[in-house]
Scaffold this motif. Structure first.
Motif, PDB file in Angstrom:
ATOM      1  N   PRO A  33       0.826  -1.210   0.000  1.00 11.71           N
ATOM      2  CA  PRO A  33       0.000   0.000   0.000  1.00 11.71           C
ATOM      3  C   PRO A  33       0.858   1.256   0.000  1.00 11.71           C
ATOM      4  CG  PRO A  33      -0.435  -1.384   1.958  1.00 11.71           C
ATOM      5  CD  PRO A  33       0.818  -1.879   1.316  1.00 11.71           C
ATOM      6  N   LYS A  34       0.412   2.266  -0.721  1.00 11.73           N
ATOM      7  CA  LYS A  34       1.072   3.571  -0.726  1.00 11.73           C
ATOM      8  C   LYS A  34      -0.020   4.633  -0.706  1.00 11.73           C
ATOM      9  CE  LYS A  34       5.087   1.647  -1.175  1.00 11.73           C
ATOM     10  NZ  LYS A  34       6.086   1.687  -0.105  1.00 11.73           N
ATOM     11  N   SER A  35       0.292   5.800  -0.152  1.00 12.94           N
ATOM     12  CA  SER A  35      -0.738   6.836  -0.069  1.00 12.94           C
ATOM     13  C   SER A  35      -0.196   8.245  -0.330  1.00 12.94           C
ATOM     14  CB  SER A  35      -1.425   6.805   1.297  1.00 12.94           C
ATOM     15  OG  SER A  35      -0.463   6.869   2.323  1.00 12.94           O
ATOM     16  N   TRP A  36       1.094   8.387  -0.574  1.00 11.44           N
ATOM     17  CA  TRP A  36       1.644   9.698  -0.956  1.00 11.44           C
ATOM     18  C   TRP A  36       1.817   9.651  -2.461  1.00 11.44           C
ATOM     19  CZ3 TRP A  36       6.191   8.981   2.948  1.00 11.44           C
ATOM     20  CH2 TRP A  36       5.653   8.865   4.230  1.00 11.44           C
ATOM     21  N   GLY A  50       5.620   8.529  -2.947  1.00 10.80           N
ATOM     22  CA  GLY A  50       6.695   8.541  -1.969  1.00 10.80           C
ATOM     23  C   GLY A  50       6.881   7.159  -1.368  1.00 10.80           C
ATOM     24  N   CYS A  51       8.139   6.818  -1.094  1.00 13.67           N
ATOM     25  CA  CYS A  51       8.451   5.459  -0.642  1.00 13.67           C
ATOM     26  C   CYS A  51       9.761   5.501   0.141  1.00 13.67           C
ATOM     27  CB  CYS A  51       8.607   4.579  -1.886  1.00 13.67           C
ATOM     28  SG  CYS A  51       8.773   2.819  -1.567  1.00 13.67           S
ATOM     29  N   HIS A  55      12.326  -0.013   1.266  1.00 15.13           N
ATOM     30  CA  HIS A  55      11.191  -0.874   0.944  1.00 15.13           C
ATOM     31  C   HIS A  55      11.473  -1.705  -0.307  1.00 15.13           C
ATOM     32  CE1 HIS A  55       7.909   1.608   3.240  1.00 15.13           C
ATOM     33  NE2 HIS A  55       8.817   1.077   4.041  1.00 15.13           N
ATOM     34  N   GLN A  56      10.915  -2.891  -0.308  1.00  9.61           N
ATOM     35  CA  GLN A  56      11.069  -3.786  -1.457  1.00  9.61           C
ATOM     36  C   GLN A  56      10.561  -3.107  -2.727  1.00  9.61           C
ATOM     37  OE1 GLN A  56      12.624  -6.835  -1.143  1.00  9.61           O
ATOM     38  NE2 GLN A  56      12.625  -6.783  -3.382  1.00  9.61           N
ATOM     39  N   THR A  57       9.498  -2.346  -2.603  1.00 14.04           N
ATOM     40  CA  THR A  57       8.929  -1.668  -3.777  1.00 14.04           C
ATOM     41  C   THR A  57       9.976  -0.777  -4.441  1.00 14.04           C
ATOM     42  OG1 THR A  57       6.739  -1.680  -2.742  1.00 14.04           O
ATOM     43  CG2 THR A  57       7.071  -0.118  -4.550  1.00 14.04           C
ATOM     44  N   ARG A  89       0.645 -11.475   1.405  1.00 19.39           N
ATOM     45  CA  ARG A  89       0.016 -10.200   1.025  1.00 19.39           C
ATOM     46  C   ARG A  89      -1.001 -10.374  -0.097  1.00 19.39           C
ATOM     47  NH1 ARG A  89       4.581  -5.376   1.232  1.00 19.39           N
ATOM     48  NH2 ARG A  89       5.226  -5.733   3.381  1.00 19.39           N
TER      49      ARG A  89
HETATM   50  C1  LIG Z   1      -2.804   2.608   4.115  1.00 22.00           C
HETATM   51  C2  LIG Z   1      -1.304   2.566   4.032  1.00 22.00           C
HETATM   52  C3  LIG Z   1      -0.638   3.554   3.325  1.00 22.00           C
HETATM   53  C4  LIG Z   1       0.767   3.531   3.223  1.00 22.00           C
HETATM   54  N1  LIG Z   1       1.393   4.516   2.493  1.00 22.00           N
HETATM   55  C5  LIG Z   1       2.738   4.464   2.336  1.00 22.00           C
HETATM   56  C6  LIG Z   1       3.397   5.433   1.513  1.00 22.00           C
HETATM   57  O1  LIG Z   1       2.787   6.325   0.938  1.00 22.00           O
HETATM   58  N2  LIG Z   1       4.747   5.339   1.399  1.00 22.00           N
HETATM   59  C7  LIG Z   1       5.451   4.351   2.012  1.00 22.00           C
HETATM   60  O2  LIG Z   1       6.687   4.294   1.855  1.00 22.00           O
HETATM   61  N3  LIG Z   1       4.857   3.414   2.786  1.00 22.00           N
HETATM   62  C8  LIG Z   1       3.518   3.449   2.952  1.00 22.00           C
HETATM   63  N4  LIG Z   1       2.891   2.509   3.721  1.00 22.00           N
HETATM   64  C9  LIG Z   1       3.715   1.491   4.390  1.00 22.00           C
HETATM   65  C10 LIG Z   1       4.147   0.377   3.460  1.00 22.00           C
HETATM   66  O3  LIG Z   1       3.066  -0.154   2.728  1.00 22.00           O
HETATM   67  C11 LIG Z   1       4.796  -0.742   4.295  1.00 22.00           C
HETATM   68  O4  LIG Z   1       5.958  -0.234   4.942  1.00 22.00           O
HETATM   69  C12 LIG Z   1       5.123  -1.964   3.481  1.00 22.00           C
HETATM   70  O5  LIG Z   1       5.613  -2.970   4.363  1.00 22.00           O
HETATM   71  C13 LIG Z   1       6.171  -1.711   2.415  1.00 22.00           C
HETATM   72  O6  LIG Z   1       6.274  -2.884   1.650  1.00 22.00           O
HETATM   73  P1  LIG Z   1       7.473  -3.191   0.645  1.00 22.00           P
HETATM   74  O7  LIG Z   1       8.738  -3.264   1.472  1.00 22.00           O
HETATM   75  O8  LIG Z   1       7.113  -4.518   0.028  1.00 22.00           O
HETATM   76  O9  LIG Z   1       7.500  -2.078  -0.364  1.00 22.00           O
HETATM   77  C14 LIG Z   1       1.505   2.501   3.848  1.00 22.00           C
HETATM   78  C15 LIG Z   1       0.819   1.504   4.542  1.00 22.00           C
HETATM   79  C16 LIG Z   1      -0.565   1.534   4.638  1.00 22.00           C
HETATM   80  C17 LIG Z   1      -1.273   0.443   5.379  1.00 22.00           C
END
Ligand SMILES: Cc1cc2nc3c(=O)[nH]c(=O)nc-3n(C[C@H](O)[C@H](O)[C@H](O)COP(=O)(O)O)c2cc1C
Length: 180
Positions: A33-36, A50-51, A55-57, A89
């Motif tokens: 999930p991402k929201s920025w 934004g990330c 993160h794996q992404t 997931r």
């Molecule tokens: C509703 C929601 C919104 C999120 N928005 C963001 C975001 O905008 N940016 C970010 O880096 N992580 C965000 N996160 C956290 C990541 O999804 C979380 O750290 C996740 O484990 C990253 O997974 P990855 O390592 O596979 O990329 C959000 C989580 C949730 C539940």
């Protein structure tokens, strides 16, 4: 209001929640999930999110250069909040093969934006903003083509927004804004 986003209440900048899918160089598909998220440019259509660099992404996009922004409806809010800690997931979700990219989309999401990475901008403290050129946008057919405008947003499954820790809200009732 403090400059620490995690202390905002109410948040002056709710962010639309999306699911970003990506893959690593070995073909392992990630989803998070991402929201920025924002539209960054119109020509060519460029969006960004934004990330954390850890993160794996972010690693996947840096390594393979592709991602898909999947737009979920409010019915997926609980699943999405639990997703970062979930053992699987993809539980309850279905992969739809990519068309313009090799990254799959999420069938349960009403819209998919297939992107090729344009640039990754690094900020301080290990944060990045990832920009992607949109190659293709696919939407579910049912209810999106016809009907009134409000009905088409309903068919999109009521997109929803991250407000603050543990809080979200779906899009309100669409209404026509009157011109000044
Ligand atoms: C509703 C929601 C919104 C999120 N928005 C963001 C975001 O905008 N940016 C970010 O880096 N992580 C965000 N996160 C956290 C990541 O999804 C979380 O750290 C996740 O484990 C990253 O997974 P990855 O390592 O596979 O990329 C959000 C989580 C949730 C539940």
């Amino acid at each position: 209001m403090p400059l620490d986003k995690w202390q905002w209440s109410p948040s002056p900048l709710p962010g639309q929640v999306v699911l970003v899918t990506s893959r690593d160089s070995g073909g392992v598909v990630g989803i998070a999930p991402k929201s920025w998220l924002s539209v960054a440019a119109m020509t060519p259509l460029t969006i960004g999110f934004g990330c954390a660099l850890s993160h794996q992404t972010a690693r996947n996009v840096r390594d393979t250069g592709e991602f898909v922004v999947n737009v979920p409806g409010a019915d997926l809010a609980e699943t999405i909040w639990a997703m970062p800690e979930a053992a699987d997931r993809w539980a309850g979700l279905t992969r739809l093969p990519g068309v313009a990219v090799e990254v799959p989309s999420v069938l349960e999401c009403a819209a998919h934006l297939e992107c090729v990475c344009d640039r990754i901008v690094e900020f301080h403290e290990g944060e990045v903003f990832i920009f992607g050129t949109v190659l293709r946008i696919a939407v579910v057919e049912q209810g999106l083509a016809g009907g009134d405008t409000a009905g088409r947003y309903a068919a999109l499954g009521h997109p929803f927004f991250f407000l603050e820790n543990g809080w979200c809200a779906p899009l309100g009732e669409p209404r026509r804004a009157s011109h000044p």
